[in-house]
Motif scaffolding. Structure first.
Motif, PDB file in Angstrom:
ATOM      1  N   GLU A  45       0.797  -1.222   0.000  1.00 47.90           N
ATOM      2  CA  GLU A  45       0.000   0.000   0.000  1.00 47.90           C
ATOM      3  C   GLU A  45       0.832   1.275   0.000  1.00 47.90           C
ATOM      4  O   GLU A  45       0.300   2.367  -0.259  1.00 47.90           O
ATOM      5  N   GLY A  46       2.102   1.175   0.326  1.00 48.89           N
ATOM      6  CA  GLY A  46       2.954   2.358   0.316  1.00 48.89           C
ATOM      7  C   GLY A  46       2.464   3.437   1.256  1.00 48.89           C
ATOM      8  O   GLY A  46       2.109   3.156   2.423  1.00 48.89           O
ATOM      9  N   PRO A  47       2.387   4.701   0.787  1.00 47.87           N
ATOM     10  CA  PRO A  47       1.989   5.815   1.659  1.00 47.87           C
ATOM     11  C   PRO A  47       0.582   5.668   2.226  1.00 47.87           C
ATOM     12  O   PRO A  47       0.259   6.257   3.258  1.00 47.87           O
ATOM     13  N   ALA A  48      -0.275   4.870   1.567  1.00 41.50           N
ATOM     14  CA  ALA A  48      -1.656   4.679   2.051  1.00 41.50           C
ATOM     15  C   ALA A  48      -1.747   3.573   3.108  1.00 41.50           C
ATOM     16  O   ALA A  48      -2.850   3.211   3.521  1.00 41.50           O
ATOM     17  N   PHE A  49      -0.612   3.082   3.535  1.00 37.39           N
ATOM     18  CA  PHE A  49      -0.553   1.976   4.506  1.00 37.39           C
ATOM     19  C   PHE A  49      -1.422   2.234   5.731  1.00 37.39           C
ATOM     20  O   PHE A  49      -1.324   3.262   6.380  1.00 37.39           O
ATOM     21  N   ARG A  50      -2.286   1.276   6.022  1.00 32.73           N
ATOM     22  CA  ARG A  50      -3.112   1.312   7.237  1.00 32.73           C
ATOM     23  C   ARG A  50      -2.778   0.066   8.051  1.00 32.73           C
ATOM     24  O   ARG A  50      -3.026  -1.047   7.608  1.00 32.73           O
ATOM     25  N   PRO A  51      -2.210   0.216   9.249  1.00 35.08           N
ATOM     26  CA  PRO A  51      -1.693  -0.945   9.977  1.00 35.08           C
ATOM     27  C   PRO A  51      -2.786  -1.883  10.472  1.00 35.08           C
ATOM     28  O   PRO A  51      -3.953  -1.510  10.604  1.00 35.08           O
TER      29      PRO A  51
END
Length: 257
Positions: A45-51
């Protein structure tokens, strides 16, 4: 009517989940899932990463399930589908089996580093159950169940073990299906209505309800008592030792019979 073990008098067999019920390993599993999924999601997801949320996502999508089912369940919640892969896939491979193997490697590493502790109240309760003449089984989706029980020093408290290895050999679907608990009851010579299920996972509650077991005990280690009741618990306690007090009430009106 309940016995001094907090159970109906018709019960003859006790079926215990392991992680979170008998041993303090649920937090280890949650941490391993988080590390596994976060690394994968960062790459994807790169910068859109949601943990991965080690409480909400763990409880909802992976707790109590076989590893591969947990991978599929959580990824589906994010709209992600991966190739199934092979059971021997290396941990760095982005397949369902590869992510599952990564999580398992992390669990084993953390258990080796941190050790395994059984809940003292659970040990007291299982010992009381056995002293009362009831038979006992441990029912776990973990393929590491035997090693964890040995490490915790409680492997001798159970007459039967139905774990991830046994389930794979017999092709038994995991929780929320009741098949592993039903197999344990059969091995103890008990009909479902003569057996009680002890679980801390929502998937385990659903398995208890679906199997028609005589009683389902929810063990609330994570502040989810109401959710445990909604998913099938007849009674919810914070520790199994609470059941040694025969004043524990049935608070749901019978959720799994």
């Amino acid at each position: 009517m309940t016995t001094t073990l907090g159970l109906p008098g018709t019960i003859g067999a006790c079926l215990f989940d392991m992680d979170g019920v008998l041993t303090r390993t649920a937090t280890v599993h949650a941490a391993a899932w988080k590390e596994t999924f976060d690394a994968f999601l960062r790459r994807r997801e790169g910068p859109a990463f949601r943990p991965f949320d080690a409480v909400a996502d763990y409880d909802e999508y992976v707790d109590g399930m076989p590893r591969a089912d947990g991978v599929r369940s959580f990824l589906a919640s994010r709209g992600i589908t991966l190739p199934e892969g092979d059971p021997g896939d290396p941990p760095e491979k982005d397949t369902v089996q590869g992510l599952g193997n990564r999580k398992n490697a992390l669990v084993l590493q953390k258990i080796k580093e941190m050790g395994v502790e059984a809940y003292p109240g659970s040990v007291r309760y299982v010992e009381a159950v056995r002293a009362a003449g009831l038979r006992t089984a441990v029912v776990s989706s973990s393929a590491n169940c035997h090693d964890v029980l040995v490490a915790a020093g409680i492997d001798g408290l159970f007459d039967v073990r139905i774990d991830g290895i046994v389930a794979a050999e017999r092709k038994l679907p995991g929780k929320p299906h009741p098949d592993t608990f039903l197999a344990a009851a059969r091995a103890l010579g008990a009909a479902p209505e003569q057996a009680v299920v002890y679980e801390d996972a929502l998937a385990g509650m659903e398995a208890g309800r679906a199997g028609g077991f005589g009683y389902v005990v929810g063990v609330d280690r994570a502040g989810q008592a109401e959710a445990l009741r909604r998913h099938g618990a007849d009674v919810v306690v914070t520790d199994l030792a609470d059941l040694l007090d025969d004043t524990v009430p049935d608070t749901t009106g019978g959720g799994a019979a």
